[in-house]
Design an enzyme around this catalytic site. Structure first.
Site, PDB file in Angstrom:
ATOM      1  CD  GLU A  99     -13.144   3.056  -5.320  1.00  0.00           C
ATOM      2  OE1 GLU A  99     -13.901   2.867  -4.354  1.00  0.00           O
ATOM      3  OE2 GLU A  99     -12.403   4.074  -5.422  1.00  0.00           O
ATOM      4  CG  HIS A 102      -2.123  -0.903   1.057  1.00  0.00           C
ATOM      5  ND1 HIS A 102      -3.344  -0.667   1.627  1.00  0.00           N
ATOM      6  CD2 HIS A 102      -2.234  -2.079   0.411  1.00  0.00           C
ATOM      7  CE1 HIS A 102      -4.153  -1.661   1.339  1.00  0.00           C
ATOM      8  NE2 HIS A 102      -3.495  -2.534   0.598  1.00  0.00           N
TER       9      HIS A 102
END
Length: 291
Positions: free
Chosen positions: A151, A57
């Site tokens: 997304e 991340h």
């Protein structure tokens, strides 16, 4: 993790790189500028530093926009609340001058933050006609007992994209819903718009490299009345949902020659390396083929 060249390269002979490092037991991310000497890169200056880092991340995509500003995608390092804090550069898209300064027209005073509420943005691309910034983002992998919800976002200056308060499309104000949400774990990585220079029939298409789904995804959209609408989504180089011809795909770019290039990511610790991995492939015009 990310590379970008100065918008005036080679007249301004600078290459920018983002990487993760450890200092006194703490992990950070840093963006540096290298001077191209022709045969090697010489350290020039640190552009951005002390961006929170972790094993995963970290975001990592960097790119110059049509405004000649440097954009940096940062992850929230599995500390979701950082994405909503304007005091932290984590879980954001940052915007800097080529010298590393804060642009005067950034949305928040004395801040590099351009948009926030991101979990792990992995791709940055600007629409070739409108100049609008798009970004790809990884959805949750177990946090809050949620999965998938990967997304594609249309980035708005100063916009809050919801993580972790909203997952996927929540329809809640003031958060901005994605253009596309995948309910099956995809997740999208690097992406690029096709100019049509070598592929006239693909002009305006958004190409997205995906990891677990092992496909190069083509997104066709229309723009009318200030809105973007998706008309079709195609999966290239993949037979099943996670059975791709080339394995995990990390990035896709359009080169100055107009060809599309994509990068595999099978040796990242999560893939199944094949002979000669990893590789950069070039897509040939006129056929769904890569070499």
């Amino acid at each position: 993790m990310g590379l970008a060249v100065h918008p005036s390269f080679p007249d301004s002979p600078f290459v920018y790189a983002m990487y993760t490092y450890r200092k006194e037991g703490t992990v950070y991310n840093r963006v540096v500028r290298l001077r191209d000497s022709g045969e090697s890169g010489i350290m020039d200056k640190v552009i951005a530093d002390n961006i929170p880092g972790a094993r995963f991340h970290n975001g990592g995509r960097i790119a110059f926009g049509p405004d000649r500003m440097l954009y940096i995608a940062t992850g929230e390092n599995f500390d979701a609340n950082l994405a909503q804090s304007l005091d932290s550069p984590a879980g954001k898209i940052l915007r800097l001058t080529p010298e590393g300064a804060i642009p005067e027209d950034n949305p928040f005073k004395d801040s590099l933050v351009y948009s926030y509420g991101h979990r792990n943005p992995q791709g940055l691309a600007w629409h070739p006609k409108t100049g609008q910034l798009f970004s790809s983002e990884h959805g949750p992998s177990g946090e809050y007992l949620k999965f998938a919800n990967d997304e594609i976002n249309i980035i708005k200056k100063g916009g809050n994209f919801g993580w972790p308060k909203v997952i996927g499309s929540g329809g809640e104000q003031p958060f901005i819903d994605p253009l596309i949400v995948w309910k099956k774990t995809t997740p999208p990585a690097g992406m690029t718009f096709c100019s049509g220079k070598m592929f006239p029939s693909l002009q305006g298409s958004l190409f997205v490299a995906t990891l677990k789904s092992e496909a190069l995804i083509r997104i066709v959209m229309e723009y009318s009345g200030g809105r973007y609408s998706v008309t079709s989504i195609e999966r290239w180089f993949a037979s099943g949902y996670d059975e791709g011809t080339y394995g995990r795909l990390r990035d896709v770019v359009e080169g100055p020659d107009g060809y599309l290039y994509f990068l595999t990511s099978n040796t990242d610790g999560r893939g199944n390396p094949r002979a000669g991995d990893d590789k950069i492939y070039r897509i040939s015009p006129g056929e769904n083929n890569a070499r």
